[in-house]
Design an enzyme around this catalytic site. Structure first.
Site, PDB file in Angstrom:
ATOM      1  N   GLU A  54      52.646  80.897  10.318  1.00  0.00           N
ATOM      2  CA  GLU A  54      53.147  82.073   9.248  1.00  0.00           C
ATOM      3  C   GLU A  54      52.720  83.224   9.916  1.00  0.00           C
ATOM      4  OE1 GLU A  54      51.342  79.013   8.615  1.00  0.00           O
ATOM      5  OE2 GLU A  54      51.588  78.357   6.642  1.00  0.00           O
ATOM      6  N   ASP A 201      44.479  47.725  37.266  1.00  0.00           N
ATOM      7  CA  ASP A 201      45.433  48.570  37.599  1.00  0.00           C
ATOM      8  C   ASP A 201      45.201  49.800  38.032  1.00  0.00           C
ATOM      9  OD1 ASP A 201      46.873  46.654  36.256  1.00  0.00           O
ATOM     10  OD2 ASP A 201      47.214  47.692  34.144  1.00  0.00           O
TER      11      ASP A 201
HETATM   12  C1  AOF Z   1      48.926  76.559   7.882  1.00  0.00           C
HETATM   13  N1  AOF Z   1      49.672  77.061   9.036  1.00  0.00           N
HETATM   14  O1  AOF Z   1      50.171  76.896  11.057  1.00  0.00           O
HETATM   15  C2  AOF Z   1      48.369  75.546  10.217  1.00  0.00           C
HETATM   16  C3  AOF Z   1      47.904  74.953   8.937  1.00  0.00           C
HETATM   17  O2  AOF Z   1      40.776  76.161  11.226  1.00  0.00           O
HETATM   18  P1  AOF Z   1      42.168  76.861  10.708  1.00  0.00           P
HETATM   19  O3  AOF Z   1      42.047  78.346  10.231  1.00  0.00           O
HETATM   20  O4  AOF Z   1      43.094  76.816  11.948  1.00  0.00           O
HETATM   21  O5  AOF Z   1      42.758  75.825   9.707  1.00  0.00           O
HETATM   22  C4  AOF Z   1      43.070  74.787   9.854  1.00  0.00           C
HETATM   23  C5  AOF Z   1      43.544  73.856   8.942  1.00  0.00           C
HETATM   24  O6  AOF Z   1      44.837  74.510   8.325  1.00  0.00           O
HETATM   25  C6  AOF Z   1      44.270  72.682   9.260  1.00  0.00           C
HETATM   26  O7  AOF Z   1      43.317  71.421   9.152  1.00  0.00           O
HETATM   27  C7  AOF Z   1      45.279  72.470   8.132  1.00  0.00           C
HETATM   28  O8  AOF Z   1      44.725  72.025   7.009  1.00  0.00           O
HETATM   29  C8  AOF Z   1      46.099  74.005   8.105  1.00  0.00           C
HETATM   30  N2  AOF Z   1      46.970  74.056   8.912  1.00  0.00           N
HETATM   31  N3  AOF Z   1      48.122  75.633   7.892  1.00  0.00           N
HETATM   32  O9  AOF Z   1      49.091  77.375   6.753  1.00  0.00           O
HETATM   33  C9  AOF Z   1      49.660  76.359  10.091  1.00  0.00           C
HETATM   34  N4  AOF Z   1      48.398  74.893  11.453  1.00  0.00           N
HETATM   35 ZN    ZN Z   2      47.203  78.839   7.349  1.00  0.00          ZN
END
Ligand code: AOF
Ligand code: ZN
Length: 377
Positions: A54, A201
């Site tokens: 976002e 392998d």
């Molecule tokens: C969103 N948009 O693009 C993503 C989300 O440690 P942070 O701040 O990066 O938060 C990670 C958490 O946020 C992740 O475990 C998931 O629940 C959410 N990811 N949320 O709004 C995003 N990648």
């Molecule tokens: Zn977020």
């Protein structure tokens, strides 16, 4: 309206795919900002620690975000993690409507839509939900399971053999199948083998010429990268000269983690460390490295998914413990007769007790039948 919503959400899913293989332990997320029917901002989450999808879309849109509709493949987060909450960023930017495909299930991050609604934003969820959940099946499985997602990949003959009695397995499946298998290596952050496979392998376990057909929304290939190579090796028998220690096809140094049993030979452990491996000693369970502990260790390190690449004993042990979340099988039109079965050390008394699978894909790849399936129950 619904058609347009679906089109922009699909675009968000496509953007998310650009980072496949790079976001662990975070999900793949894409976002699109639309004003008066025109895209004014796009973004995706490139890797954990970097801003969320976002935020990139809002940056691109600038002032044009005011009054826009945001399409996001996953519900915006509502927490301060490595990055601030997207719910607040969208509110501050003055977005008037938010449409998401899948709801957030991480208890730490949940609540974005509620906050947006309370702030006067029109919110909707559920369109393309199934596709969005499939795109992030690793993320959603880990929320439930508390251990990494395990995809078990195997190539087998029509009589269910994965190797001749000599151990020779090159090659059961066609080149087309092997290219799809390389896409699975790109997808999951780690690939796991038993020491038996290394000795037999001597696989490189790198990503070469992947065919990304497993991922329906991928328009362009993500940057290729090799997975973490994990070896289960109770007695530290991995040769320090094994190919998996070599640099990858793009010149990157190999990342190798060897799980040994407590009490493994100190000298052999040192030799592995000198070869570049990280060696982790774990308690033994029934004489061998405890699988749950190994998986829990990986998740703590941020490794949320594992591609299990054999052999039959390791696969049997994973099945026995109910640790397999998904199967990818390549069934080749050959018969070996004598040979190693698909899974050893796993069995039931009666057919009625057999592990049942729900087929999610059955597709021809040249002469091979490509199956994806989920264990039931
Ligand atoms: C969103 N948009 O693009 C993503 C989300 O440690 P942070 O701040 O990066 O938060 C990670 C958490 O946020 C992740 O475990 C998931 O629940 C959410 N990811 N949320 O709004 C995003 N990648
Ligand atoms: Zn977020």
């Amino acid at each position: 309206m619904r058609d347009l919503d679906e089109r922009f959400l699909r675009r968000a899913l496509q953007l998310a795919e650009r980072a496949r293989g790079h976001t662990s332990p975070n999900p793949l997320v894409g976002a699109v900002l639309v004003r008066e029917g025109r895209i004014v901002g796009e973004g995706y989450h490139p890797r954990a620690g970097e801003p969320h999808a976002e935020v990139f879309a809002l940056r691109e849109a600038g002032e044009l975000a005011r009054g826009a509709t945001a399409y996001v493949s996953l519900e915006p987060c509502d927490h301060f993690g490595r990055t601030p909450p997207c719910s607040l960023a969208l509110l501050e930017a003055g977005v008037s409507r938010v449409v998401v495909a899948a709801r957030e299930e991480n208890p730490l991050a949940r609540g974005g839509l509620d906050r947006l609604r309370a702030g006067g934003v029109q919110v909707e969820a559920g369109l393309l939900e199934e596709e969005a959940r499939a795109q992030n099946e690793v993320f959603f499985t880990v929320q439930k399971k508390g251990l990494p997602f395990v995809l078990w990949k195997a190539a087998l003959t029509l009589d269910g053999k994965v190797a001749a009695p000599s151990g020779d397995a090159r090659w059961i499946s066609s080149e087309a199948s092997r290219r799809v298998a390389h896409a699975y290596r790109q997808w999951l952050p780690a690939v796991m083998v038993g020491v038996g496979t290394v000795l037999k392998d001597d696989p490189a376990l790198t990503v070469r010429h992947p065919d990304f057909r497993p991922f329906p929304h991928m328009l362009e290939p993500p940057p290729l990268r090799d997975p973490l190579k994990v070896v289960l090796d109770t007695e530290a028998r991995t040769p320090p000269t094994a190919r998996l220690f070599q640099r990858g096809p793009r010149g990157e140094p190999a990342r190798v983690l060897v799980f040994v049993g407590e009490g493994a030979s100190r000298a052999r452990v040192s030799a592995l460390e000198e070869a570049g491996a990280r060696v982790v000693a774990l308690p033994r369970e029934g004489g061998r490295v405890d699988l749950e502990r190994a998986l829990a260790f990986l998740l703590e390190e941020g490794v949320d998914g594992v591609l299990l690449e054999g052999g039959p004993r390791l696969a049997g042990a994973f099945l026995e413990r109910g640790l397999v979340d998904k199967l990818a099988l390549f069934l080749a039109p050959r018969i070996l007769g004598e040979g190693r079965g698909l899974a050893e050390g796993f069995g039931v008394e009666r057919v009625a007790e057999a592990l049942r699978l729900r087929l999610a894909r059955r597709e021809w790849l040249g002469e091979d039948l490509w199956l994806e399936a989920y264990p039931e129950g």
